[in-house]
Design a protein around this motif. Structure first.
Motif, PDB file in Angstrom:
ATOM      1  N   SER A   1      49.985  35.420  43.732  1.00 20.64           N
ATOM      2  CA  SER A   1      49.899  34.460  44.831  1.00 20.64           C
ATOM      3  C   SER A   1      51.092  34.482  45.776  1.00 20.64           C
TER       4      SER A   1
ATOM      5  N   VAL B   1      44.316  43.444  53.299  1.00 21.07           N
ATOM      6  CA  VAL B   1      43.013  43.433  52.628  1.00 21.07           C
ATOM      7  C   VAL B   1      41.949  43.739  53.659  1.00 21.07           C
TER       8      VAL B   1
ATOM      9  N   MET C   1      49.922  38.656  52.199  1.00 25.77           N
ATOM     10  CA  MET C   1      48.713  39.431  52.442  1.00 25.77           C
ATOM     11  C   MET C   1      48.122  39.040  53.789  1.00 25.77           C
ATOM     12  N   GLN C   2      47.454  40.004  54.419  1.00 26.69           N
ATOM     13  CA  GLN C   2      46.762  39.725  55.659  1.00 26.69           C
ATOM     14  C   GLN C   2      45.407  40.418  55.647  1.00 26.69           C
ATOM     15  N   LYS C   3      44.510  39.964  56.531  1.00 21.10           N
ATOM     16  CA  LYS C   3      43.143  40.474  56.564  1.00 21.10           C
ATOM     17  C   LYS C   3      42.954  41.462  57.706  1.00 21.10           C
TER      18      LYS C   3
ATOM     19  N   TRP D   1      39.449  39.264  49.053  1.00 19.69           N
ATOM     20  CA  TRP D   1      40.706  38.511  49.084  1.00 19.69           C
ATOM     21  C   TRP D   1      41.036  37.960  47.702  1.00 19.69           C
ATOM     22  N   ASP D   2      40.037  37.405  47.025  1.00 16.72           N
ATOM     23  CA  ASP D   2      40.254  36.838  45.694  1.00 16.72           C
ATOM     24  C   ASP D   2      40.673  37.923  44.700  1.00 16.72           C
TER      25      ASP D   2
ATOM     26  N   ALA E   1      42.180  40.741  45.415  1.00 14.42           N
ATOM     27  CA  ALA E   1      43.527  41.169  45.762  1.00 14.42           C
ATOM     28  C   ALA E   1      44.563  40.160  45.266  1.00 14.42           C
ATOM     29  N   LYS E   2      44.270  38.869  45.422  1.00 12.57           N
ATOM     30  CA  LYS E   2      45.180  37.830  44.928  1.00 12.57           C
ATOM     31  C   LYS E   2      45.319  37.910  43.413  1.00 12.57           C
TER      32      LYS E   2
ATOM     33  N   MET F   1      34.773  39.532  52.621  1.00 12.96           N
ATOM     34  CA  MET F   1      36.201  39.278  52.659  1.00 12.96           C
ATOM     35  C   MET F   1      36.650  38.273  51.599  1.00 12.96           C
ATOM     36  N   THR F   2      35.866  37.233  51.364  1.00 10.16           N
ATOM     37  CA  THR F   2      36.280  36.231  50.379  1.00 10.16           C
ATOM     38  C   THR F   2      36.445  36.857  49.002  1.00 10.16           C
TER      39      THR F   2
END
Length: 286
Positions: free
Chosen positions: A112, A92, A116-118, A103-104, A106-107, A99-100
């Motif tokens: 879940s 992500v 995943m990684q940032k 990330w949400d 993408a999830k 990012m938050t």
């Protein structure tokens, strides 16, 4: 009153058991399908097929359960079974302040259980996709102010390293979500962009500087396409060329209309490549 509630709870328990049995049966079938796909060298993950499934569910859905909850449940199922079929990994990419939200989203799309990684740099994320280090990259929606846009570097040196855009996030917000404020993203992977029945496509155009943005819009309209967004950047220094990233409101495959597009633009020696696109999912707010 108590007996009535207890009876309803027992009925729910029975339904939960039935649902669990069906989920386990579904997972077994998905594993078998995955084995057949690998045996016949068929693309395992198919975002187009997933979109058709979501649309079918939305068409038949009714009752008190919110539509977006149904999509979340099935996206969770899709993510879980993707791990049964192949070793899915996702990166992500977003700035710290976004990012938050990225990330949400993408999830919500991948589920879940998918690892995943940032990462902050979209070019590095795109490179990891091409090299097979991750299956998908969630990349920020392109910005016209970006001096080095990731879309200009999607082409690979070999067929297996050609990345395509395959989905748009947030998933299931409809076409109108493009005009709302907030973070948006595109999902990129080294797999084919297939027709789901209702899609938007992204075209990469490398054209002479004499070809204006207005001409691109007008000529695409004459071909029955509505350009929804158009980003541009100068090509390599010393070359009188400009690269464009155009979103259109239909499915286009490479070799399908790309030569005709260049001819219509009066630039037959230019380059026109479909970089993929995304299935349009019905709005889920209602």
């Amino acid at each position: 009153m108590v007996d009535s509630v207890d009876n309803l709870r027992r009925e729910i328990d029975d339904l939960d058991n039935n649902l669990h049995d069906l989920l386990m049966k579904r997972a077994d079938l998905v594993q078998k399908i995955g084995e057949e796909k690998r045996r016949n060298k068929v693309q395992v993950i198919q975002p187009d097929r997933e979109a058709v499934m979501i649309r079918r569910l939305m068409d038949r859905h009714h009752g008190a359960l919110p539509r977006n909850a149904v999509v979340r449940i099935w996206r969770e199922l899709v993510g879980a079974v993707s791990l049964l079929q192949t070793d899915v990994k996702v990166i992500v990419c977003a700035s710290d302040d976004q990012m938050t939200e990225a990330w949400d989203m993408a999830k919500n799309y991948f589920g879940s259980v998918v690892p995943m990684q940032k990462m902050a740099n979209p070019m590095n994320a795109l490179s990891m996709v091409k090299e097979g280090e991750v299956t998908f990259a969630v990349l920020p929606w392109p910005d016209d102010q970006d001096p080095k846009p990731w879309w200009a570097y999607m082409r690979g040196e070999s067929p297996e390293k050609i990345a395509h855009i395959v989905a748009s996030l947030p998933y299931g917000s409809g076409v109108d979500s493009r005009t709302r404020p907030g973070f948006k993203a595109l999902v990129v992977g080294c797999l084919k962009f297939n027709d789901s029945g209702h899609d938007h496509s992204f075209l990469f155009l490398d054209l002479d500087d004499s070809i204006s943005r207005a001409r691109i819009v007008d000529r695409l309209k004459t071909m029955g396409m509505t350009p929804l967004s158009l980003l541009s950047r100068k090509g390599h220094p010393g070359l009188e060329r400009t690269q464009h990233f155009v979103e259109v409101d239909r499915y286009i495959a490479n070799g399908d209309m790309t030569g005709q597009i260049l001819a219509t633009l009066d630039n037959p020696d230019g380059t026109c490549i479909c970089l993929g696109g995304y299935p349009v999912i019905p709005a889920l707010e209602s």
